[in-house]
Write a protein that holds these residues in place. Structure first.
Motif, mmCIF file in Angstrom:
data_model
loop_
_atom_site.group_PDB
_atom_site.id
_atom_site.type_symbol
_atom_site.label_atom_id
_atom_site.label_comp_id
_atom_site.label_asym_id
_atom_site.label_seq_id
_atom_site.Cartn_x
_atom_site.Cartn_y
_atom_site.Cartn_z
ATOM 1 N N PHE A 244 71.004 80.216 13.514
ATOM 2 C CA PHE A 244 72.353 79.129 14.695
ATOM 3 C C PHE A 244 71.653 78.307 15.138
ATOM 4 O O PHE A 244 73.104 77.529 14.954
ATOM 5 N N ALA A 245 70.662 77.229 14.796
ATOM 6 C CA ALA A 245 70.737 76.116 14.644
ATOM 7 C C ALA A 245 70.875 75.367 13.681
ATOM 8 O O ALA A 245 71.556 74.697 13.501
ATOM 9 N N ALA A 246 70.955 76.105 12.631
ATOM 10 C CA ALA A 246 71.558 75.579 11.112
ATOM 11 C C ALA A 246 73.149 75.592 11.059
ATOM 12 O O ALA A 246 73.786 74.567 11.040
ATOM 13 N N ASN A 247 73.824 76.983 11.696
ATOM 14 C CA ASN A 247 75.217 76.983 11.426
ATOM 15 C C ASN A 247 75.551 75.767 12.546
ATOM 16 O O ASN A 247 76.797 76.041 12.757
ATOM 17 N N ASP A 248 75.099 75.940 13.819
ATOM 18 C CA ASP A 248 75.329 74.561 14.577
ATOM 19 C C ASP A 248 76.045 73.587 13.882
ATOM 20 O O ASP A 248 76.403 72.760 15.312
ATOM 21 N N VAL A 249 74.502 73.069 13.630
ATOM 22 C CA VAL A 249 74.756 71.568 12.846
ATOM 23 C C VAL A 249 76.399 72.117 11.773
ATOM 24 O O VAL A 249 76.636 70.840 12.161
ATOM 25 N N ALA A 250 76.308 72.401 11.384
ATOM 26 C CA ALA A 250 77.745 72.791 10.247
ATOM 27 C C ALA A 250 79.111 72.349 11.183
ATOM 28 O O ALA A 250 80.117 72.045 10.922
ATOM 29 N N ARG A 251 79.294 73.482 12.806
ATOM 30 C CA ARG A 251 80.356 74.051 13.500
ATOM 31 C C ARG A 251 79.968 72.394 14.081
ATOM 32 O O ARG A 251 81.166 72.550 14.414
#
Length: 426
Positions: A244-251
């Motif tokens: 979630f943390a990594a994907n939130d950076v992308a989003r």
């Protein structure tokens, strides 16, 4: 010894609507562009290729054919003299050849222009464009073979070549930023190949380098790719919090607000992470939002090749399939699998194998053993034996099938299939 028909070339020609004459004409045109001389191929030349009478065309002809098809000659079924013909050997030969003959030119140019050598040249967008063409080839190899160590190593080497050009001569800041972007792109492909091959320690090492290069490039699209891949990596290794943390950076990147296609991919991968975390509400909400964003996108907008090569409605359904499998909602997972397979583009061979395997799992979990085994047998033997993720899922499928019906004819058929078909491909 009888010639062996070149099934890969025949399949590619059928897929792209080429007759023997039309392919000969296209290769002749490419030869003229490459060499300045008109090619002398005709329909009989191509028929010799198809029949296997010519297994390794001359170098200029191979290069022209690769230009026309966008694929290495080995991927079209041609066999180098005195070389092994397995998928891995084929891929490695292709990568080695491209590294020597194409990218090697960049190294030579860089060496000639290095400090201490006379006549430092100016690095320009032509150099960047050549690297971007190599990147498109890496993306194509990934979708065809998937997860192979050769792709990872090739992409990492190309990242180094892009960085070597930084010190090979003078360049504008725009060119330097683009070179860093190319290096980050190659390193992100190395990262993804390692993830796909379940080599997670290698993937993390590539990720750290890719993130640093992306920051120097200022390229929002490649930043998104790297952080989105990081989210997928953590999901695959069972760490949804970090996913979630990594994907939130992308989003959170501005590009997701400018382009609904990026927003849709970020949300679709978020849904898959919600599924891994057993959050049905979050999964359904993210999928609805991803679908809405995909429908709002401008199909004419300029986007990077890596995104256009794979993200569409089929990939959204593939991520939904993964999410609902993790949630244990097998009927919904099966529905998304069928929808994915119905619209999956032909070049997505790796994705086709993964989706088919997941479909077999969904059918087996619903107690439909016969359909599940039949589906699993459609997975090509090379993917079943040489792609780490597919191989792992099929091993789990076989174990689950035997646990449900250990003495059944279906389990016996599956055992014989894996023994005979898979053994023949190794």
């Amino acid at each position: 010894m009888n010639a062996t028909r070149n099934k890969a070339l025949v399949a590619w020609m059928d897929e792209h609507g080429h007759s023997s004459n039309s392919l000969a004409e296209a290769v002749n045109r490419a030869l003229e562009q490459l060499t300045g001389r008109t090619g002398g191929l005709d329909g009989s030349s191509v028929r010799d290729w198809k029949a296997g009478r010519v297994q390794w065309p001359k170098s200029a002809t191979r290069r022209a054919l690769e230009t026309v098809s966008g694929l290495p000659a080995t991927a079209l079924g041609f066999v180098p003299r005195r070389r092994a013909s397995s998928t891995q050997a084929t891929l490695q030969e292709d990568l080695d050849m491209k590294r020597r003959n194409v990218v090697g030119g960049l190294v030579a140019a860089a060496a000639a222009a290095a400090p201490g050598n006379a006549g430092r040249r100016r690095i320009g967008m032509n150099d960047v464009n050549r690297l971007q063409q190599r990147f498109a080839e890496v993306v194509a190899s990934d979708h065809r073979y998937g997860g192979q160590r050769g792709i990872e190593q090739h992409a990492a080497a190309l990242a180094d070549e892009a960085l070597n050009l930084q010190s090979a001569g003078s360049a504008t800041q725009r060119v330097r930023n683009n070179l860093y972007g190319c290096a980050a792109s190659f390193r992100s492909s190395a990262m993804w190949a390692a993830i796909d091959g379940r080599r997670y320690a290698d993937a993390r090492a590539h990720m750290r380098e890719a993130q640093a290069l992306a920051e120097m490039s200022g390229d929002q699209a490649i930043k998104f790719r790297i952080w989105s891949h990081a989210g997928a990596m953590y999901r695959h290794i069972g760490r949804p919090g970090e996913a979630f943390a990594a994907n939130d950076v992308a989003r959170s990147l501005h590009i997701t607000r400018r382009d609904p296609m990026f927003a849709s991919l970020g949300l679709a991968r978020q849904a898959a992470i919600h599924g891994a975390a057993h959050d049905r509400t979050g999964t359904c909400r993210a999928l609805d939002q991803a679908q809405d964003a995909l429908q709002r996108m401008d199909s004419d907008a300029h986007r990077p090749v890596w995104l256009l090569a794979f993200y569409d409605q089929a990939e959204l359904n593939s991520l939904a399939l993964s999410a609902f499998l993790a949630l244990g909602d097998y009927p919904t997972a099966e529905s998304h699998a069928h929808r994915c397979l119905a619209t999956l583009r032909p070049h997505m061979r790796r994705s086709h194998a993964i989706t088919t395997t997941r479909l077999a799992h969904a059918q087996l979990a619903q107690g439909d053993l016969e359909s599940a085994a039949t589906t699993a047998m459609y997975v090509p033997a090379d993917a079943a034996t040489e792609h780490a993720r597919v191989s792992r899922m099929l091993q789990e499928f076989g174990a689950a099938l035997r646990a449900r019906a250990p003495r059944s004819s279906i389990a016996q058929t599956w055992t014989e299939h894996t023994r005979d078909a898979w053994k023949a491909s190794t």
